[in-house]
Design an enzyme around this catalytic site. Structure first.
Site, mmCIF file in Angstrom:
data_model
loop_
_atom_site.group_PDB
_atom_site.id
_atom_site.type_symbol
_atom_site.label_atom_id
_atom_site.label_comp_id
_atom_site.label_asym_id
_atom_site.label_seq_id
_atom_site.Cartn_x
_atom_site.Cartn_y
_atom_site.Cartn_z
ATOM 1 N N GLY A 75 -45.121 -4.342 -56.100
ATOM 2 C CA GLY A 75 -44.851 -5.043 -54.914
ATOM 3 C C GLY A 75 -45.624 -6.226 -54.870
ATOM 4 O O GLY A 75 -44.978 -7.183 -54.420
ATOM 5 N N THR A 76 -46.744 -6.338 -55.290
ATOM 6 C CA THR A 76 -47.723 -7.420 -54.987
ATOM 7 C C THR A 76 -47.187 -8.475 -55.803
ATOM 8 O O THR A 76 -47.197 -9.751 -55.476
ATOM 9 C CB THR A 76 -49.149 -7.011 -55.299
ATOM 10 O OG1 THR A 76 -49.569 -5.943 -54.263
ATOM 11 C CG2 THR A 76 -50.062 -8.191 -55.000
ATOM 12 N N ASN A 154 -45.718 -1.415 -43.251
ATOM 13 C CA ASN A 154 -46.235 -0.453 -43.693
ATOM 14 C C ASN A 154 -47.240 0.471 -42.863
ATOM 15 O O ASN A 154 -47.663 1.565 -42.933
ATOM 16 C CB ASN A 154 -47.185 -0.842 -45.106
ATOM 17 C CG ASN A 154 -47.819 -2.178 -44.848
ATOM 18 O OD1 ASN A 154 -47.436 -3.324 -44.329
ATOM 19 N ND2 ASN A 154 -49.147 -1.965 -44.979
ATOM 20 N N GLN A 182 -41.356 -1.078 -48.122
ATOM 21 C CA GLN A 182 -41.462 0.296 -47.422
ATOM 22 C C GLN A 182 -40.095 0.831 -47.048
ATOM 23 O O GLN A 182 -39.802 1.822 -46.579
ATOM 24 C CB GLN A 182 -42.270 0.057 -46.228
ATOM 25 C CG GLN A 182 -43.878 -0.142 -46.067
ATOM 26 C CD GLN A 182 -44.440 1.370 -46.789
ATOM 27 O OE1 GLN A 182 -43.924 2.166 -46.587
ATOM 28 N NE2 GLN A 182 -45.636 1.206 -47.423
ATOM 29 N N SER A 202 -40.798 -1.785 -54.658
ATOM 30 C CA SER A 202 -42.294 -1.406 -55.619
ATOM 31 C C SER A 202 -41.637 0.070 -55.880
ATOM 32 O O SER A 202 -41.375 0.702 -55.205
ATOM 33 C CB SER A 202 -43.438 -1.281 -54.466
ATOM 34 O OG SER A 202 -44.651 -0.669 -55.350
ATOM 35 N N HIS A 204 -43.660 2.879 -56.761
ATOM 36 C CA HIS A 204 -44.317 4.142 -56.095
ATOM 37 C C HIS A 204 -44.358 4.587 -54.773
ATOM 38 O O HIS A 204 -44.817 5.619 -54.390
ATOM 39 C CB HIS A 204 -45.876 3.992 -56.488
ATOM 40 C CG HIS A 204 -46.822 2.866 -55.803
ATOM 41 N ND1 HIS A 204 -47.447 3.230 -54.804
ATOM 42 C CD2 HIS A 204 -46.616 1.846 -55.744
ATOM 43 C CE1 HIS A 204 -48.122 2.177 -54.300
ATOM 44 N NE2 HIS A 204 -47.571 1.346 -54.647
ATOM 45 N N THR A 240 -44.285 -8.425 -71.870
ATOM 46 C CA THR A 240 -43.682 -7.388 -72.420
ATOM 47 C C THR A 240 -43.300 -6.234 -71.181
ATOM 48 O O THR A 240 -44.106 -5.847 -70.508
ATOM 49 C CB THR A 240 -44.230 -6.509 -73.482
ATOM 50 O OG1 THR A 240 -44.579 -7.312 -74.364
ATOM 51 C CG2 THR A 240 -43.634 -5.205 -73.923
ATOM 52 N N CYS A 328 -54.665 -0.472 -48.455
ATOM 53 C CA CYS A 328 -55.361 -1.611 -49.145
ATOM 54 C C CYS A 328 -56.354 -1.807 -48.272
ATOM 55 O O CYS A 328 -57.362 -2.554 -48.856
ATOM 56 C CB CYS A 328 -54.190 -2.559 -49.254
ATOM 57 S SG CYS A 328 -52.628 -2.141 -49.789
#
Ligand code: PLP
Length: 384
Positions: A75-76, A154, A182, A202, A204, A240, A328
């Site tokens: 996501g970042t 979040n 989210q 994202s 995860h 890659t 975070c």
């Protein structure tokens, strides 16, 4: 490595376990089908096919076209690619975002302002953490390069009216990015009807692996490359590809879309039970964020007269893993910027507790957590 003792996990907004279905889909791409997807041989083609299938799954979850999906490392990176890419590709020098964005958006915006001289306008939120679309409309200027407003917060789970904001931006000819980390796979998203030009995802947060994500880039939107190197992803993201991760993200998206209506409803019911029980059993527990426009699995409270970290340690001792807000900012002593933007007093903000539910959460889990939380708060207050 030690095996984890039995525990209750209520930190799904921070991350989720990789599901068995996702893990099984990923496994062949570590040691058997390990080819570089850019290679022309058969092994490379197998990886390429797997990546393209995942691209279709992610695109279909957003009502996008496969060629509009760019895989990233999470996501970042998706947020950075969208914001820096749009700012550097356009002529405009003005950027707009909300005061409750994730640091991946806020810090990127602030870096562009301080290092590159962009004018940054931070749109305030109301007491529930919600952005007023009319306020966004008022702040758009002829030189606005990008508007970035997250889909759901979040920390406090507020779900922003991104369809309305997207429609305003489209009518004014301004690019609109939304951080949907989210909400992807949890709430319906239709990039076409919502007027979205750029959208971050994202893996995860939806039972996929960490370190993989995607950026939706509407066809025709020009982005400056964020990272130089090879011509992967049609020249839009060098490096890659993380084939097993991308395969995992694709499977996670398919699974999430299939279960979404039922799972969202189930989590909404659990969330509302949890909120009602905490409010009735713990004096001075104040719900943060809205009751209606709220992420299905999110409950967030500021509890008077306690430090959130002390409560979290007590819960941890009882085998319950929760959070004070954003993962975070764990360990940071500063109260959250989200609560500050909502006008929550500093002292009250120190008592922040976020409980985020997921597939493994049941009614019994909710009852256990409410019991443990009220005992922890009672003990901490007694000691104080
Ligand atoms: N945006 C939001 C709203 C998030 O909640 C997170 C992660 O917590 C991110 C961005 C960053 O995503 P990643 O961890 O994949 O870099």
């Amino acid at each position: 490595m030690q095996t984890m003792p039995p525990h209750v996990y209520l930190d799904h907004a921070a991350t989720t376990p990789v599901s068995e279905s996702v893990l099984a889909a990923m496994m062949p791409y570590f040691c058997d089908y390990y080819g570089n997807p850019s290679a022309i041989h058969t092994l490379g083609a197998a990886s390429r096919d797997a990546v393209e299938n995942a691209r279709e799954s992610v695109a279909s979850a957003l009502n996008a076209r496969p060629e509009e999906i760019v895989f990233t490392s999470g996501g970042t990176e998706a947020d950075n690619t969208a914001i820096r890419g749009a700012a550097f590709a356009g002529a405009g020098r003005h950027l707009l975002c909300s005061a409750v964005e994730h640091h991946a958006v806020l810090e990127t915006m602030e870096a562009l302002a301080t290092r590159c001289g962009y004018a940054l306008d931070v749109v305030p939120v109301d007491r529930d953490g919600l952005v007023d679309p009319d306020e966004v409309a008022r702040r758009i200027r002829p030189d606005t390069a990008l508007v970035s407003i997250m889909h759901a917060n979040n920390e406090v789970g507020s779900v922003q009216p991104i369809g309305e904001i997207g429609t305003i931006c489209r009518a004014r000819g301004v690019l609109f990015h939304t951080d949907a980390v989210q909400t992807f796979g949890k709430l319906p998203i239709d990039v076409r009807s919502m007027g979205i030009d750029l959208l971050s995802v994202s893996g995860h947060k939806l039972y996929g692996p960490k370190g993989v994500g995607a950026l939706y880039v509407r066809r025709g939107v020009k982005l400056e490359r964020y990272q130089d190197g090879g011509e992967q992803e049609r020249g839009r993201r060098a490096g890659t590809l993380n084939v097993p991760g991308i395969v995992g993200l694709g499977r996670a998206a398919e699974d999430a879309v299939a279960e979404m209506p039922a799972e969202a409803e189930r989590l909404r019911r659990l969330r509302d039970t949890l909120i009602a029980d905490v409010e009735s059993r713990i004096d001075g527990a104040r719900l943060s964020g809205p009751r209606a426009c709220r992420l299905p699995g999110n409950a967030h409270f500021c509890i008077e007269g306690v430090q959130g970290e002390s409560v979290l340690l007590a819960l941890d001792g009882a085998g319950i893993y929760a959070s004070a807000g954003s993962a975070c900012s764990a360990g940071s002593v500063e109260p959250s910027h989200v609560l500050a933007a909502m006008g929550v007093a500093r002292d009250l903000a120190r008592g922040a507790i976020r409980l985020t539910m997921g597939r493994a959460t049941t009614e019994d889990v909710v009852a256990t957590v409410v019991q443990a939380l009220s005992a922890a708060v009672r003990d901490i207050r007694r000691l104080a």
